[in-house]
Design an enzyme around this catalytic site. Structure first.
Site, PDB file in Angstrom:
ATOM      1  N   HIS A 173       0.832  -1.202   0.000  1.00  0.00           N
ATOM      2  CA  HIS A 173       0.000   0.000   0.000  1.00  0.00           C
ATOM      3  C   HIS A 173       0.868   1.253   0.000  1.00  0.00           C
ATOM      4  O   HIS A 173       2.079   1.192   0.204  1.00  0.00           O
ATOM      5  CB  HIS A 173      -0.928   0.016   1.217  1.00  0.00           C
ATOM      6  CG  HIS A 173      -2.133  -0.850   1.066  1.00  0.00           C
ATOM      7  ND1 HIS A 173      -2.124  -2.180   1.407  1.00  0.00           N
ATOM      8  CD2 HIS A 173      -3.374  -0.583   0.591  1.00  0.00           C
ATOM      9  CE1 HIS A 173      -3.319  -2.699   1.163  1.00  0.00           C
ATOM     10  NE2 HIS A 173      -4.089  -1.757   0.668  1.00  0.00           N
ATOM     11  N   LYS A 217      -0.821   4.891   4.450  1.00  0.00           N
ATOM     12  CA  LYS A 217      -1.702   3.927   5.115  1.00  0.00           C
ATOM     13  C   LYS A 217      -1.137   3.634   6.503  1.00  0.00           C
ATOM     14  O   LYS A 217       0.016   3.218   6.646  1.00  0.00           O
ATOM     15  CB  LYS A 217      -1.838   2.645   4.308  1.00  0.00           C
ATOM     16  CG  LYS A 217      -2.806   1.648   4.939  1.00  0.00           C
ATOM     17  CD  LYS A 217      -3.132   0.503   4.002  1.00  0.00           C
ATOM     18  CE  LYS A 217      -4.084  -0.486   4.650  1.00  0.00           C
ATOM     19  NZ  LYS A 217      -5.361   0.135   5.054  1.00  0.00           N
TER      20      LYS A 217
END
Length: 237
Positions: free
Chosen positions: A131, A135
């Site tokens: 990600h 995040k």
């Protein structure tokens, strides 16, 4: 449909655009204390807030007769309490670790593959998720969902573990790379061959579209649902 947005970060802004493109109206955008806002005009709320605010946001909506679609991760210790309040208030709720329609098809593939692989003891299994660097949680909620599905069908594994895993643990490897919306890979590996399934998100729009579609499904209903219910309705069309 009139929508309340709980959280107005990057995902909230993407949801707003897609919802308006689909003919819906955003009637309130909440970034602070939900109790300072009027929810009376909302048909449904879409929650992409933060873990510390999620439980209060969701249950306040239930108490105001507003169904909730929630994609906030990191608050699930209170999930059962939230669903109890939903039922008590005769409201409606969908939680998903990932609202992408493609990811939810991927979940079904993962569940099916796990069932097929359970008797093949020569194969080890692991999950990798990648990600963007902003995040906050690791592993991702999507990776945890994938892991829990595998654990249901694999009697050799007792739990999942981030990074280094023991003999009876399913390893999840989490990487953070700039501007990666989300990639999840499940790999079964043996000395003979490897089997891999993979989902690669290209933008946030897939997550946002799925959340709006889930809100359209939830509007006018009561009860606790999952994205499997949403997919079932879509597949009927």
């Amino acid at each position: 449909m009139k929508i309340a947005l709980l959280g107005y970060g990057r995902m909230g802004k993407t949801i707003e655009k897609i919802a308006m493109d689909r003919g819906h109206e955003i009637v309130v955008k909440i970034t602070g204390d939900i109790e300072e806002h009027d929810l009376s005009k909302a048909d449904v709320a879409i929650d992409f807030s933060i873990p510390d605010a999620a439980f209060k946001n969701i249950t306040t909506c239930f108490k105001n007769n507003v169904p909730v679609v929630s994609g906030t991760t990191g608050w699930l210790d209170d999930f059962n309490k939230a669903t109890d309040i939903c039922k008590e208030k005769n409201s409606a709720f969908i939680y998903a670790s990932n609202f992408s329609l493609g990811v939810n098809v991927f979940f079904e593939l993962n569940r099916k593959l796990a069932g097929m692989m359970q008797g093949l003891e020569d194969y080890s299994v692991e999950i990798e998720e990648i990600h963007h660097t902003k995040k906050l949680d690791a592993p991702s909620g999507t990776a945890i969902t994938l892991a829990e599905q595998i654990l249901e069908d694999n009697s050799r594994l007792n739990s999942w573990k981030l990074e280094e895993a023991g003999e009876n643990e399913l390893p999840i490897h989490a990487k953070r790379i700039e501007d990666v919306p989300g990639t999840h890979t499940v790999t079964y590996d043996s000395t003979i061959d490897s089997i891999e399934i993979k989902h690669t998100a290209k933008s946030r729009e897939g997550f946002a579209l799925g959340a709006v579609v889930a809100a359209e499904f939830l509007n006018g209903k009561t009860g606790v649902f999952t994205m499997k219910d949403v997919l079932a309705q879509l597949f009927e069309k």
